[in-house]
Design an enzyme around this catalytic site. Structure first.
Site, PDB file in Angstrom:
ATOM      1  CB  CYS A 183     108.141  61.416  76.622  1.00  0.00           C
ATOM      2  SG  CYS A 183     107.590  61.629  78.103  1.00  0.00           S
ATOM      3  NE  ARG A 221     104.125  55.274  86.944  1.00  0.00           N
ATOM      4  CZ  ARG A 221     104.220  55.727  85.450  1.00  0.00           C
ATOM      5  NH1 ARG A 221     103.107  55.822  84.933  1.00  0.00           N
ATOM      6  NH2 ARG A 221     105.345  55.484  84.892  1.00  0.00           N
TER       7      ARG A 221
END
Length: 439
Positions: free
Chosen positions: A227, A134
Site C-alpha cells: 500500500c 496483531r
C-alpha cells in the site's frame, strides 16, 4: 506533508500531480465486502440501502460513506470493512475452491477473510502474522467471519516457508511497507516518512519474498502487493526477485481498474483511480516440486462432545481434533503443521471441563454449520445482548444461537424462559455505544 515525498510523487506522475495533491484533502475511501458465505449480496443490499455504489475493484464490494463498525451485519460477520482497493490483490489472485493458500503477512485479516470466502470444503488457508498482538486481531476477524478451513500461525516467514516447502497453490505476500498510500488514514505513516525507511522496507520485502518462493508449488501463483507508491518497494523489488529466481515468471495483469505500473504487467492504484495507494504484481513458479500437506489422523470424540453436537447442528461430514481438552472442527482433514506456532487450526468448538462441555463463541459464528437451536431477535434485543445483558425469551433449554435476520451474532444458555448471555466480554459493546439501526 514531507517535501521530499511530494517531489518523488511528482517524478512518478507529473501530469497528474495536482490531482494527487487535491486527493490528500479529500476523505479516505471507505468500503465493505460482503461475506457471501453468510449472506447473499442482493439480500444484504435490500437491508442496507447505503450499498448503492459497487466497488470497481472486486465483486461483492461496495463504497460506503459512513462508519459501520456497530452495524448488526458487521457484528455478525456478514460483511468486512475494507478500503475498496485493498480487495484488488485477492481478486487478481483468482483463488479456486480447492486451493491450498498461504497468506504470509495476514493481519488484520481483510485479505485472509476474502481468500477464505473463495475456498470450498476441500480448500485450506494458512494465515500467518509475525506480530504477537496483531495476530490476535487476525484471529478475532477470522472468527467473526466464520472461517472454518483455516489455521492462524504466529511465526516468521522463514520458519513457515522452510517447514512447508512446495505445499501451496497460491501465496499472498501483502508486504509490510512504508504505507505511503495510508497517509490519510494513519498520521504515523505521514509523520514517520523517510527515504531510509523506504529502503529498509524494500530490504525486508526482498527477504520475505525469498522465503515465499520456497512455499510455492511448481506452477504455483504468488501475488505481491503493498500500500505504498515507492518504486523501491514495488517495481524494483519485483525486478530484483525475477533476476534472483529465474524460474519465476511475471504474469501480465489485465484489469479494468488502476493503471499500468512502471514495468510492464504490474498494476498501480493512485487516489485518482478511486482507491487509496496500492501496487500489485502476479507471478508464477515454473519449476520445483508439488507436495501435499500432511494430514493428521482423525481421533474419536469424547461422548460429551458427540452429545452436544447432536443437539446443536445438523449431521454432516466433519473432521475433529482435540488438544488439551479443546475441540476443533473442519470440513476437511486437519493439517500436520510441523511444530509451527499455531494459535488456531479449524473452528474452535469448545472445551471439555470435568463432566461437561462448554461451547466457544467461535462455534456459533461459523459460516458452514446448520444450527438446530436458534432464536432470531429484534435489533433492540440484539443491542441488549451485545451489552452483556440476559434476555427474556421462551425457548428449549440449553445452548442457543442468537441471530439477527437469520445470521448468528453470538450465543447464550436458556433455562426455558430466559437466555443467559455468553458473549465474550471483549466483544461486548461499550457503555454508550449501540447497535446501529439499518436506516
Amino acid at each position: 506533508m514531507n517535501e521530499e515525498f511530494l517531489e518523488r510523487i511528482k517524478s512518478y506522475i507529473s501530469d497528474e500531480f495536482d490531482g494527487f495533491l487535491a486527493s490528500l484533502d479529500k476523505p479516505l475511501y471507505r468500503g465493505l465486502r460482503v461475506n457471501t458465505k453468510k449472506i447473499d449480496t442482493d439480500i444484504l443490499k435490500e437491508y442496507m440501502p447505503v450499498l448503492d455504489r459497487p466497488s470497481i475493484f472486486s465483486k461483492d464490494s461496495f463504497y460506503v460513506d459512513q462508519p459501520l463498525g456497530n452495524h448488526p451485519f458487521h457484528l455478525s460477520g456478514a460483511f468486512y470493512l475494507q478500503e475498496p482497493s485493498a480487495s484488488a490483490p485477492v481478486e487478481i489472485m483468482n483463488v479456486q475452491q480447492d486451493d491450498i493458500v498461504l497468506d504470509l503477512c495476514a493481519a488484520p485479516g481483510s485479505k485472509s477473510t476474502q481468500i477464505a470466502q473463495a475456498l470450498g470444503d476441500n480448500g485450506f488457508l494458512l494465515s500467518n502474522e509475525i506480530d504477537s498482538k496483531r495476530v490476535k486481531i487476525l484471529l478475532s476477524n477470522m472468527e467473526r467471519m466464520g472461517i472454518v478451513n483455516m489455521a492462524v500461525a504466529n511465526t516468521t516467514p522463514e520458519i513457515i516457508c522452510s517447514k512447508l516447502q512446495g505445499c501451496f497453490d497460491k501465496v499472498l505476500v501483502d508486504a509490510p511497507c512504508s504505507g505511503e498510500g495510508m497517509m490519510k488514514k494513519h498520521e504515523m505513516a505521514k509523520d514517520n516518512w523517510s527515504l531510509d525507511n523506504v529502503l529498509f522496507c524494500a530490504k525486508r520485502q526482498k527477504d520475505i519474498l525469498s522465503h515465499a518462493y520456497k512455499a510455492l508449488k511448481k506452477d504455483g501463483i504468488l501475488v505481491y502487493s503493498t500500500c505504498t507508491y515507492a518504486k523501491e518497494e514495488n517495481e524494483d523489488v519485483i525486478e530484483w526477485f525475477l533476476n534472483e529466481y529465474k524460474d519465476m515468471e511475471l504474469i501480465h495483469i489485465d484489469s479494468s481498474f488502476g493503471r499500468e505500473g512502471f514495468i510492464p504487467g504490474v498494476r498501480r492504484i493512485f487516489p485518482m483511480d478511486q482507491g487509496e495507494g496500492h501496487f500489485i504484481a502476479k507471478l508464477q513458479k515454473k519449476s520445483g516440486v508439488d507436495k501435499k500437506l500432511s494430514c493428521l489422523r482423525s481421533a474419536s470424540l469424547d461422548a460429551l462432545v458427540t452429545s452436544f453436537l447432536k443437539d446443536q447442528i445438523e449431521k454432516d461430514k466433519y473432521y475433529f481434533y482435540t488438544n488439551h481438552d479443546k475441540v476443533y472442527l473442519m470440513k476437511r482433514p486437519f493439517i500436520d503443521l510441523k511444530n509451527i506456532k499455531v494459535l488456531r487450526q479449524g473452528l474452535y468448538v469448545g472445551d471439555i471441563i470435568k463432566k461437561r462441555f462448554e461451547p466457544a463463541h467461535a462455534f456459533y459464528m461459523a459460516n458452514c454449520l446448520n444450527y438446530l437451536m436458534t432464536v432470531d431477535v429484534s435489533i433492540e434485543t440484539m443491542d441488549q445482548f451485545m451489552h452483556g445483558l440476559e434476555i427474556e425469551q421462551e425457548t428449549r433449554k440449553g445452548y442457543v444461537a442468537l441471530c439477527y435476520k437469520g445470521i448468528n451474532f453470538g450465543f447464550g444458555k436458556s433455562d426455558g424462559k430466559r437466555i443467559k448471555n455468553k458473549i465474550p466480554k471483549g466483544l461486548r459493546l461499550m457503555e454508550g455505544s449501540h447497535v446501529l439501526k439499518e436506516d
